[in-house]
Design an enzyme around this catalytic site. Structure first.
Site, PDB file in Angstrom:
ATOM      1  N   LYS A 220     -11.893   6.935  -0.225  1.00  0.00           N
ATOM      2  CA  LYS A 220     -12.220   5.540   0.027  1.00  0.00           C
ATOM      3  C   LYS A 220     -13.435   5.148  -0.806  1.00  0.00           C
ATOM      4  CE  LYS A 220      -9.193   4.616   3.270  1.00  0.00           C
ATOM      5  NZ  LYS A 220      -8.161   3.588   3.125  1.00  0.00           N
ATOM      6  N   THR A 221     -13.361   4.003  -1.467  1.00  0.00           N
ATOM      7  CA  THR A 221     -14.487   3.492  -2.243  1.00  0.00           C
ATOM      8  C   THR A 221     -14.745   2.053  -1.816  1.00  0.00           C
ATOM      9  OG1 THR A 221     -13.153   2.553  -4.023  1.00  0.00           O
ATOM     10  CG2 THR A 221     -13.717   4.898  -4.207  1.00  0.00           C
TER      11      THR A 221
ATOM     12  N   ASP B 287      -5.891  15.700  11.725  1.00  0.00           N
ATOM     13  CA  ASP B 287      -5.647  14.657  12.722  1.00  0.00           C
ATOM     14  C   ASP B 287      -4.206  14.695  13.237  1.00  0.00           C
ATOM     15  OD1 ASP B 287      -4.653  13.851  10.231  1.00  0.00           O
ATOM     16  OD2 ASP B 287      -4.899  11.719  10.687  1.00  0.00           O
TER      17      ASP B 287
ATOM     18  N   HIS C 220      -2.339   7.731  -1.635  1.00  0.00           N
ATOM     19  CA  HIS C 220      -3.703   7.726  -2.156  1.00  0.00           C
ATOM     20  C   HIS C 220      -4.267   9.140  -2.130  1.00  0.00           C
ATOM     21  CE1 HIS C 220      -5.071   7.982   2.018  1.00  0.00           C
ATOM     22  NE2 HIS C 220      -4.340   6.923   2.303  1.00  0.00           N
TER      23      HIS C 220
ATOM     24  N   ARG D  65      -0.868  -0.750  13.667  1.00  0.00           N
ATOM     25  CA  ARG D  65      -0.497  -0.993  12.281  1.00  0.00           C
ATOM     26  C   ARG D  65       0.447  -2.193  12.204  1.00  0.00           C
ATOM     27  NH1 ARG D  65      -1.211   3.490   8.666  1.00  0.00           N
ATOM     28  NH2 ARG D  65      -1.832   5.406   9.743  1.00  0.00           N
TER      29      ARG D  65
ATOM     30  N   GLN E 256       7.948  12.172  15.441  1.00  0.00           N
ATOM     31  CA  GLN E 256       7.451  13.202  14.537  1.00  0.00           C
ATOM     32  C   GLN E 256       7.846  14.594  15.030  1.00  0.00           C
ATOM     33  OE1 GLN E 256       3.373  12.860  13.237  1.00  0.00           O
ATOM     34  NE2 GLN E 256       3.264  15.007  12.620  1.00  0.00           N
TER      35      GLN E 256
ATOM     36  N   LYS F  67      -6.341   5.330  13.854  1.00  0.00           N
ATOM     37  CA  LYS F  67      -6.399   3.882  13.715  1.00  0.00           C
ATOM     38  C   LYS F  67      -6.991   3.243  14.972  1.00  0.00           C
ATOM     39  CE  LYS F  67      -4.611   3.631   9.628  1.00  0.00           C
ATOM     40  NZ  LYS F  67      -5.413   3.161   8.494  1.00  0.00           N
TER      41      LYS F  67
ATOM     42  N   LYS G  45     -15.675   8.959   3.765  1.00  0.00           N
ATOM     43  CA  LYS G  45     -14.295   9.416   3.859  1.00  0.00           C
ATOM     44  C   LYS G  45     -13.732   9.617   2.459  1.00  0.00           C
ATOM     45  CE  LYS G  45      -9.905   8.431   6.150  1.00  0.00           C
ATOM     46  NZ  LYS G  45      -9.160   7.487   7.005  1.00  0.00           N
TER      47      LYS G  45
ATOM     48  N   HIS H  58      -3.801  11.686   0.602  1.00  0.00           N
ATOM     49  CA  HIS H  58      -2.542  12.421   0.742  1.00  0.00           C
ATOM     50  C   HIS H  58      -2.470  13.619  -0.199  1.00  0.00           C
ATOM     51  CE1 HIS H  58      -1.239   8.244   2.005  1.00  0.00           C
ATOM     52  NE2 HIS H  58      -0.818   8.967   3.030  1.00  0.00           N
TER      53      HIS H  58
ATOM     54  N   THR I  94       3.856   3.170   4.028  1.00  0.00           N
ATOM     55  CA  THR I  94       3.113   1.970   4.432  1.00  0.00           C
ATOM     56  C   THR I  94       2.587   1.168   3.252  1.00  0.00           C
ATOM     57  OG1 THR I  94       1.120   3.331   4.659  1.00  0.00           O
ATOM     58  CG2 THR I  94       2.413   2.944   6.645  1.00  0.00           C
TER      59      THR I  94
END
Length: 417
Positions: free
Chosen positions: A240-241, A201, A50, A91, A180, A87, A237, A53, A45
């Site tokens: 994330k920043t 998740d 990041h 997406r 999947q 989400k 999370k 992962h 995506t």
């Protein structure tokens, strides 16, 4: 409590990777016999993965180190559909060309963690577009879709959370769990894959794949192992920043900024992150975790350097550590700080300080820059910015650059071109 025999599961449990497992004893036996072939999937995506992962990549790496065979699955096919998990909205659909470009870009990071080849424990990288793209829709519905219960699919978190909130769940997203699940079956057929690993998740999607395998005649038992979705001690999370995701590719985030992310770890997270995101032995981690007071900063620096070395290499990690030392401990202008080029004509005309900080990526908007100025958070060449009307000129250059700072830890050099 089961006494684990395999090195793989001992490592997974001792270092905090295990959240759920469909059959711990069964997986332990397979791992003890060196028969685990496991995959983790990565949709394409963005041009980079990041930090979120990274935990599954570390799981693949430890699997290989303990005698198993890892499979890195690129989601060239599933990215065309979009995973609804976690989400709140659909997406954005990406073109095949963009997906392929992202896939080629994110591949690079895996060579830092896995050894690829054709040997028994060598890693392989495959793309699920190989089998998903050619699928005939009618045949897929008859051969695969008939094994799925819509009633059960609606109870999965990826669907249930959207419906409970009365948020739209598109039909194309609803199909994601079918694809999947089919990936697991196809990887078993092609590579003998018997374990899928992922974030907590993904539990529903993974066990759906196990069930599909059973219904489609897979004779070997398929297994699931999930890791926790990490949050920091303060509840944020992981990865994330305020500035966005913490990317693994240097084109999206410099090695220095990556190092700084880990250096800024909260005290309460240092031990946990050393176990999850470095290869340091547990006894050494215990010694670092025992450091208290001001010494905890030494443990954070070690975490930052070790984690950065895994992604960017030892040389860049040590260079980032040295840049930070010069900047914070010596107060020197380290010329290898992140640099942003700016047109000399803009400085000739007077570059507004708000615009400068936005261009440098230290703030996301002029309004955020104003709030930082009011709070005393912005500096130019280590001097506090007191007015949002201030402008930068060529006369502000020191050593050919202008140093912009947000707080004590974020710095960028503006370089006129």
């Amino acid at each position: 409590m089961t006494t684990l025999k395999s090195d793989f599961l001992k490592i997974m449990t001792e270092r905090g990777f295990v959240h759920q497992c469909s059959d711990l004893e069964g997986l332990d036996k397979l791992a003890s016999d060196g028969r685990v072939i496991a995959y983790a999937g990565y949709d394409c995506t963005a041009p980079s993965l990041h930090v979120g992962h990274l935990i599954s990549i570390m799981m693949l790496s430890w699997l290989q180190r303990s005698g198993g065979k890892p499979i890195a699955l690129m989601g060239g096919g599933t990215t065309r559909v979009g995973d609804p998990s976690g989400k709140d909205e659909t997406r954005q659909l990406r073109s095949v060309e963009e997906i392929d470009a992202n896939k080629e870009s994110i591949k690079r990071v895996f060579s830092n963690f896995l050894t690829f080849g054709s040997g028994k424990t060598d890693a392989v990288m495959v793309d699920n577009a190989e089998w998903l793209a050619p699928l005939n829709y009618i045949e897929f519905l008859r051969d695969v879709g008939r094994h799925f219960s819509v009633n059960r699919m609606l109870t999965m978190d990826s669907a249930k959370l959207r419906l409970d909130r009365e948020q739209e769940l598109s039909f194309i997203e609803f199909n994601y769990m079918l694809l999947q699940a089919y990936d697991f079956v196809e990887l078993n057929r092609r590579y003998g894959c018997n374990l899928q690993m992922g974030g907590s998740d993904q539990w529903g999607n993974i066990v759906t794949g196990i069930d599909l395998g059973r219904r489609m005649g897979v004779k070997e038992q398929l297994l699931a192992l999930t890791c926790p979705l990490l949050t920091t001690a303060s509840g944020a999370k992981m990865g994330k920043t305020a500035a966005g995701a913490v990317w693994l590719n240097e084109a999206q985030l410099s090695a220095y900024d990556y190092w700084q992310f880990w250096r800024n770890t909260e005290d309460a997270d240092v031990s946990r992150f050393l176990k999850l995101f470095t290869m340091l032995p547990l006894d050494e981690i215990a010694k670092l975790s025992a450091l208290g007071g001001a010494e905890i900063n030494e443990a954070k620096k070690r975490l930052a350097t070790e984690a950065t070395a895994l992604v960017h290499g030892k040389e860049k990690a040590e260079a980032a550590a040295e840049t930070a030392r010069k900047t914070f401990e010596q107060g020197a202008l380290a010329t290898d700080l992140p640099t942003v080029e700016v047109a000399q004509a803009e400085l000739d005309a007077g570059l507004g300080v708000l615009t400068a900080f936005v261009q440098a990526g230290l703030v996301t908007s002029n309004s955020e820059a104003r709030r930082q100025i009011q709070g005393g958070g912005l500096k130019v060449n280590d001097a506090l910015v007191t007015s949002d009307k201030a402008a930068l000129k060529l006369s502000d250059m020191q050593g050919g650059v202008i140093k912009l700072s947000l707080g004590k830890k974020k710095h960028v050099l503006l370089k006129p071109v």
